[in-house]
Design an enzyme around this catalytic site. Structure first.
Site, short mmCIF file in Angstrom:
data_model
loop_
_atom_site.label_atom_id
_atom_site.label_comp_id
_atom_site.label_asym_id
_atom_site.label_seq_id
_atom_site.Cartn_x
_atom_site.Cartn_y
_atom_site.Cartn_z
N ASN A 1 0.87 -1.18 0.00
CA ASN A 1 0.00 0.00 0.00
C ASN A 1 0.91 1.23 0.00
O ASN A 1 1.58 1.51 0.99
CB ASN A 1 -0.88 -0.04 1.26
N ARG B 1 -2.90 -2.14 -3.24
CA ARG B 1 -4.08 -1.30 -3.03
C ARG B 1 -4.04 -0.18 -4.06
O ARG B 1 -3.03 0.53 -4.17
CB ARG B 1 -4.06 -0.71 -1.62
N HIS C 1 -13.16 3.02 0.33
CA HIS C 1 -13.10 2.05 1.45
C HIS C 1 -13.78 0.73 1.06
O HIS C 1 -14.22 -0.01 1.93
CB HIS C 1 -13.81 2.58 2.72
N HIS D 1 -17.62 2.41 8.26
CA HIS D 1 -16.16 2.46 8.39
C HIS D 1 -15.84 3.84 8.96
O HIS D 1 -15.87 4.84 8.24
CB HIS D 1 -15.50 2.24 7.03
N GLY E 1 -13.09 5.96 10.73
CA GLY E 1 -11.68 6.12 11.14
C GLY E 1 -11.31 7.56 10.92
O GLY E 1 -12.14 8.45 11.07
N ASN E 2 -10.06 7.80 10.55
CA ASN E 2 -9.69 9.18 10.24
C ASN E 2 -10.45 9.62 8.98
O ASN E 2 -10.96 10.72 8.90
CB ASN E 2 -8.18 9.27 10.08
N ARG F 1 -11.72 16.13 7.11
CA ARG F 1 -12.55 16.39 5.91
C ARG F 1 -13.97 16.75 6.33
O ARG F 1 -14.51 16.18 7.27
CB ARG F 1 -12.58 15.14 5.02
N GLY G 1 -10.87 2.48 13.11
CA GLY G 1 -10.36 3.00 14.39
C GLY G 1 -11.43 3.45 15.36
O GLY G 1 -11.44 3.04 16.53
N GLU H 1 -14.39 0.52 15.80
CA GLU H 1 -14.03 -0.66 16.59
C GLU H 1 -13.76 -0.34 18.05
O GLU H 1 -13.87 -1.21 18.91
CB GLU H 1 -12.76 -1.31 16.00
N ASN H 2 -13.37 0.93 18.31
CA ASN H 2 -12.86 1.25 19.66
C ASN H 2 -13.71 2.21 20.48
O ASN H 2 -13.53 2.29 21.69
CB ASN H 2 -11.46 1.86 19.54
N GLU I 1 -7.99 -4.64 5.89
CA GLU I 1 -7.92 -4.36 4.46
C GLU I 1 -6.78 -5.11 3.79
O GLU I 1 -6.91 -5.59 2.66
CB GLU I 1 -7.79 -2.85 4.23
P1 AMP Z 1 -8.17 4.63 11.32
O1 AMP Z 1 -8.14 5.69 10.27
O2 AMP Z 1 -9.13 3.53 11.04
O3 AMP Z 1 -6.79 4.12 11.68
O4 AMP Z 1 -8.74 5.33 12.64
C1 AMP Z 1 -7.99 6.33 13.28
C2 AMP Z 1 -8.85 7.06 14.26
O5 AMP Z 1 -9.49 6.14 15.15
C3 AMP Z 1 -8.03 7.95 15.17
O6 AMP Z 1 -7.87 9.21 14.61
C4 AMP Z 1 -8.85 8.01 16.43
O7 AMP Z 1 -9.69 9.13 16.34
C5 AMP Z 1 -9.70 6.78 16.40
N1 AMP Z 1 -9.39 5.85 17.49
C6 AMP Z 1 -8.41 4.93 17.55
N2 AMP Z 1 -8.42 4.28 18.74
C7 AMP Z 1 -9.44 4.81 19.45
C8 AMP Z 1 -9.99 4.57 20.75
N3 AMP Z 1 -9.48 3.64 21.55
N4 AMP Z 1 -11.05 5.30 21.11
C9 AMP Z 1 -11.57 6.24 20.31
N5 AMP Z 1 -11.11 6.50 19.07
C10 AMP Z 1 -10.06 5.80 18.64
#
Ligand code: AMP
Length: 406
Positions: free
Chosen positions: A7, A97, A186, A214, A216-217, A247, A336, A339-340, A390
């Site tokens: 990637n 990717r 995604h 999905h 995440g960032n 964004r 991110g 899941e968390n 991924e």
């Molecule tokens: P990703 O782009 O899927 O890697 O997601 C990144 C984003 O997930 C980070 O900028 C965080 O805002 C969020 N993140 C990661 N771990 C946690 C957590 N334990 N609790 C809340 N948000 C999280």
């Protein structure tokens, strides 16, 4: 059989080498080369990532280009310190990717000269992503020579969308002449978690209706009907849809003309503002949800506002996709945040009880990993957390292309 997944970003190269022969494929090694092109680069390599036997090596050295980074990664994968293979001939195929496949690619594909040309053709649609993806492909082709290379597109899963879903109400020529339409992104992640969710629910993929989030960032939400993408929140580019780290997501398009006139900002400055200075960062100054929750708990009103805006927009997408799908088996959270972040999931689903979505707060707060249900037993619509992978999906699709090739 071993498959290498690559990637490539503009100044980075991520890799994972998978052993595909086992009942469940697993990574033998992974790594990240950063600051490619700077005076000093850094490559972090892991043997047996995530296992008790994990061994990490960090190499700080000039990485003038992606080829140097990939050669160093190969040296580490074959070396005595943290090596996992004897030589490159053990690698059966390389999966890449590729962010934008336009309308050319509905599936992952073996890379040929004409595929490379088609990926180049999509560069105007993804000027930041497709050029480094192409660099990765050309670099790997030069290093691995006769090893099959496979392109796995972020857009491919969404090619099942119907014209009434993917067209914008612009003059039709914008689509016919310039390819302006919703593509969605995604796709690898949405497809992976859709398959995981179908297996978890004990139903064939072709029979499940899902809403996959999905988050995440970068974030996107997809309506999956009978296992296929029916609609998704990102559009021509990954700027559209829900609120993201930096964004803006969906906005009134006239805001751009208004700001151009009123503030004198150029197209490039507005592009930069909407992509890099908006979203969570624009509202409350941070794009990390962990930070934002902490600040909101300490009384920061903007952080609380950003969280409320995020949950509200997610909820609106869920509601509209429920209407579009008619029947929903499960809402699936991944990436991110998905899941968390217990609170973001709870806030997103709050108030949807009358639409059949009933959360179980204890299950939602459980630290358990892996795919799991977080809705109450009586909830007509299941709510799941499904970790995405991924890289593994790219490896699986690369293997599928190899098998088809025979
Ligand atoms: P990703 O782009 O899927 O890697 O997601 C990144 C984003 O997930 C980070 O900028 C965080 O805002 C969020 N993140 C990661 N771990 C946690 C957590 N334990 N609790 C809340 N948000 C999280």
């Amino acid at each position: 059989m071993k498959i290498l997944v690559i990637n490539t970003g503009s100044s980075s190269l991520k890799y994972q080498l998978f052993e595909m022969g086992a009942a469940k494929p697993y990574p033998l090694a992974s790594g990240l080369a950063e600051r490619i092109g700077d005076s000093l680069g850094i490559l972090t390599h892991k043997k047996d990532p995530g296992e008790a036997t994990e061994k990490k090596l960090v190499k700080e050295t000039p990485l003038p280009d992606h080829a140097t980074a990939l050669r160093l990664a190969m040296d580490l994968m074959t070396g005595s310190e943290a090596g996992v293979i004897k030589d490159a001939s053990e690698i059966a195929a390389v999966g890449h990717r590729v962010v934008h496949g336009g309308e050319h690619f509905h599936d992952s594909t073996l890379i040929t000269d004409s595929v490379i040309e088609a990926i180049k053709h999509c560069v105007p649609l993804a000027p930041l992503h497709n050029p480094p993806n192409l660099t990765g492909i050309l670099t790997a082709k030069a290093i691995f020579e006769s090893t099959p290379q496979v392109a796995v597109f972020d857009t491919a899963f969404h090619q099942s969308m119907a014209p009434e879903v993917y067209l914008y109400a612009l003059p039709y020529e914008c689509y016919a002449d310039k390819g302006v339409r919703r593509y969605g992104f995604h796709g690898t992640s949405h497809w992976y978690v859709a398959k995981e969710a179908a297996a978890f629910l004990g139903k064939p993929l072709a029979e499940v209706n899902l809403i996959t989030l999905h988050l995440g960032n970068g974030s996107s939400i997809t309506a999956v009907k009978n296992g296929k993408s029916m609609d998704t929140s990102m559009g021509l580019t990954p700027l559209a849809g829900v609120i993201m780290g930096t964004r803006c997501g969906d906005i009134d398009p006239a805001i751009i003309f208004y700001l151009a006139r009123e503030s004198g900002l150029s197209t490039d400055q507005l592009d930069d503002m909407l992509n890099k200075k908006s979203g969570f960062k624009g509202i409350c100054g941070s794009n990390d949800l962990r930070d934002i929750h902490k600040r909101a708990d300490e009384g920061d009103a903007r952080s609380k506002l950003a969280l409320d805006m995020f949950a509200y927009r997610n909820k609106k997408y869920i509601g509209s996709y429920m209407a579009a799908l008619g029947r929903v088996d499960a809402i699936v959270f991944t990436a991110g945040i998905g899941e968390n972040d217990t609170q973001a999931r709870a806030a997103t689903c709050a108030g949807l009880e009358n639409m059949g979505v009933v959360m179980d707060p204890a299950l939602n707060a459980s630290p358990e990993r892996g795919i799991r249900r977080i809705s109450a037993e009586k909830s007509p619509v299941a709510v799941l957390v499904a970790p995405t992978n991924e890289e593994l999906e790219i490896a699986n699709q690369t293997l599928a292309v190899l098998k088809k090739k025979g």
